[in-house]
Design a protein around this motif. Structure first.
Motif, PDB file in Angstrom:
ATOM      1  N   MET A   1      97.045  -4.769   8.100  1.00 60.91           N
ATOM      2  CA  MET A   1      97.592  -4.315   9.373  1.00 60.91           C
ATOM      3  C   MET A   1      97.117  -5.240  10.489  1.00 60.91           C
ATOM      4  O   MET A   1      95.977  -5.661  10.526  1.00 60.91           O
ATOM      5  CB  MET A   1      97.154  -2.877   9.664  1.00 60.91           C
ATOM      6  N   SER A   3      95.706  -6.593  13.919  1.00 54.80           N
ATOM      7  CA  SER A   3      94.576  -6.055  14.670  1.00 54.80           C
ATOM      8  C   SER A   3      94.534  -6.624  16.084  1.00 54.80           C
ATOM      9  O   SER A   3      95.181  -7.630  16.392  1.00 54.80           O
ATOM     10  CB  SER A   3      93.260  -6.385  13.961  1.00 54.80           C
ATOM     11  N   THR A 187     100.243  -2.609  18.779  1.00 53.25           N
ATOM     12  CA  THR A 187      98.897  -2.879  18.267  1.00 53.25           C
ATOM     13  C   THR A 187      97.921  -3.101  19.404  1.00 53.25           C
ATOM     14  O   THR A 187      96.821  -2.531  19.435  1.00 53.25           O
ATOM     15  CB  THR A 187      98.918  -4.113  17.344  1.00 53.25           C
ATOM     16  N   VAL A 243     103.752  -1.213  10.959  1.00 53.25           N
ATOM     17  CA  VAL A 243     103.054  -1.052  12.241  1.00 53.25           C
ATOM     18  C   VAL A 243     103.772  -0.024  13.102  1.00 53.25           C
ATOM     19  O   VAL A 243     103.140   0.801  13.778  1.00 53.25           O
ATOM     20  CB  VAL A 243     102.953  -2.399  12.979  1.00 53.25           C
ATOM     21  N   HIS A 247     101.889   3.072  14.777  1.00 54.00           N
ATOM     22  CA  HIS A 247     101.504   3.013  16.192  1.00 54.00           C
ATOM     23  C   HIS A 247     102.595   3.393  17.193  1.00 54.00           C
ATOM     24  O   HIS A 247     102.276   3.606  18.367  1.00 54.00           O
ATOM     25  CB  HIS A 247     101.016   1.608  16.541  1.00 54.00           C
TER      26      HIS A 247
END
Length: 403
Positions: A1, A3, A187, A243, A247
């Motif tokens: 994932m 960061s 993110t 993602v 998120h």
């Protein structure tokens, strides 16, 4: 994932090329919506769109061998320009495959930035297939428009800027095509402030991400149909989709009509030019595609401004029609002296402004003693249109609304 550290590292790599774009408070759209609206003006970015961020970060991470072999990509236009400029700045040869119907302005701009263009296919997906053929044949590195962590990290630098420039942020609204932009922004934003809501927006004619979320797996559309060519992809990327599920709080859609109206509002009221994809985030707010509270601080991302001038004329005209500012009507008159003058006097009494008149006695759809008349009119809103039509019908005219 992906960061936060990936995004912050990307910012260091691209800071000499990508601009930090303005975050502009909009009194107009705040009054229209009741929210506190700040526009993230990525249409002011170099190349006219956000894509330079991801392209520059990706190329900066290539090995010397990869740089020597050159890069290839597929794009509807904005990613093409970003890759061309980023590659040229890095001394790397670039070849870009664009759909055959790509706006000529974007094709020419890509070539001016140093990219070699290849026109192929009806849409992004067909252009991408051709680009992968070139990748294999010429041993080039493929720079994906959205399904690449380094590209996503570069786009995520927008999220860092938004959070830093708007600490009171409640909601950020982001366009979605393949998903790389929103994946990077989400993110960064969620890492800096988990309470911020991230809303994604697609055109309802290219709703792959919205459909995929509903189905719980990536869903590929058979075709796309939207004026927002920058987000006209049939399939959301695999890495961005993960993602997005992690998120992004909500994904909504808007219509081409709503995009056209929003683009027109931006031009007229904010003196800001965007392309279709650049208007979708604000359109979602203006047309209440998602719920928000009175006084909520909302940042719609205007992702790009590279609209073809021929398309701009069409889109603005559509926006004027939808807001009651332009009306095209047809009626039939008796072919006798003074008939047209009588019609024009009714229009003058209602204060409609005539752009153009077409007067045709030869149409097969009318009698020999009649004339077919089409009028293009400037009007002042929906109430004015209804007043004008009522006045004409009261005087006995049978009126067809053409636009």
């Amino acid at each position: 994932m992906l960061s936060l550290s990936d995004v912050t590292a990307a910012r260091d790599r691209i800071e000499d090329v990508a601009r930090r774009t303005p975050l502009d408070y909009s009194h107009t759209f705040s009054e229209m919506t009741g929210a506190e609206v700040y526009l993230k003006l990525e249409n002011f970015q170099r190349t006219g769109a956000f894509k330079i961020r991801g392209a520059m970060n990706c190329i900066a991470t290539l090995s010397e061998e990869q740089k020597a072999a050159g890069v290839v990509t597929a794009s509807a236009g904005n990613h093409a320009q970003g890759v061309a400029l980023a590659a040229t700045r890095a001394g790397v040869n670039s070849k870009i495959v664009m759909p055959e119907h790509a706006p000529i302005s974007k094709v020419k701009a890509t070539e001016r930035y140093g990219g070699e263009t290849v026109l192929h296919g009806a849409d992004y997906d067909e252009a991408q297939a051709k680009a992968h053929e070139i990748e294999r044949a010429e041993d080039r590195t493929y720079v994906h428009a959205f399904d690449d962590p380094s590209v996503m990290a570069g786009q995520g630098t927008i999220g860092l800027e938004i959070v830093e420039d708007c600490p009171e942020l409640d909601t950020v609204v982001v366009p979605i095509g393949g998903g790389g932009l929103i994946a990077g922004i989400a993110t960064a934003v969620k890492a800096r402030n988990p309470d911020v809501r991230v809303v994604g927006v697609q055109s309802d004619g290219a709703s792959s991400a919205a459909d995929s979320l509903q189905k719980g797996a990536i869903y590929e559309l058979d075709s796309v149909d939207t004026i927002a060519d920058g987000i006209a992809t049939r399939r959301v990327g695999e890495t961005p989709f993960e993602v997005i599920r992690e998120h992004v709080d909500e994904v909504v859609t808007v219509s081409d009509k709503e995009i056209a109206v929003t683009l027109t509002y931006l031009l007229e009221r904010s003196k800001t030019l965007v392309e279709g994809a650049g208007a979708v985030a604000l359109a979602a707010l203006l047309f209440e595609a998602f719920d928000y509270e009175e006084g909520e601080t909302v940042v719609p991302l205007l992702s790009g401004g590279n609209i073809d001038l021929n398309q701009l004329t069409t889109v603005v005209m559509r926006g004027l029609v939808e807001t009651g500012r332009y009306l095209k009507i047809r009626t039939v008159l008796k072919d006798r002296p003074g008939a047209l003058q009588e019609l024009v006097s009714v229009l003058a009494d209602t204060r409609a402004n005539i752009y153009a008149i077409q007067h045709d006695r030869t149409s097969r759809n009318i009698s020999m003693n009649e004339a077919d008349v089409e009028l293009d009119l400037e009007t002042r809103g929906h109430d004015h249109v209804e007043e004008l039509l009522a006045a004409l019908r009261e005087r006995g005219y049978e009126v067809d609304v053409l636009a």
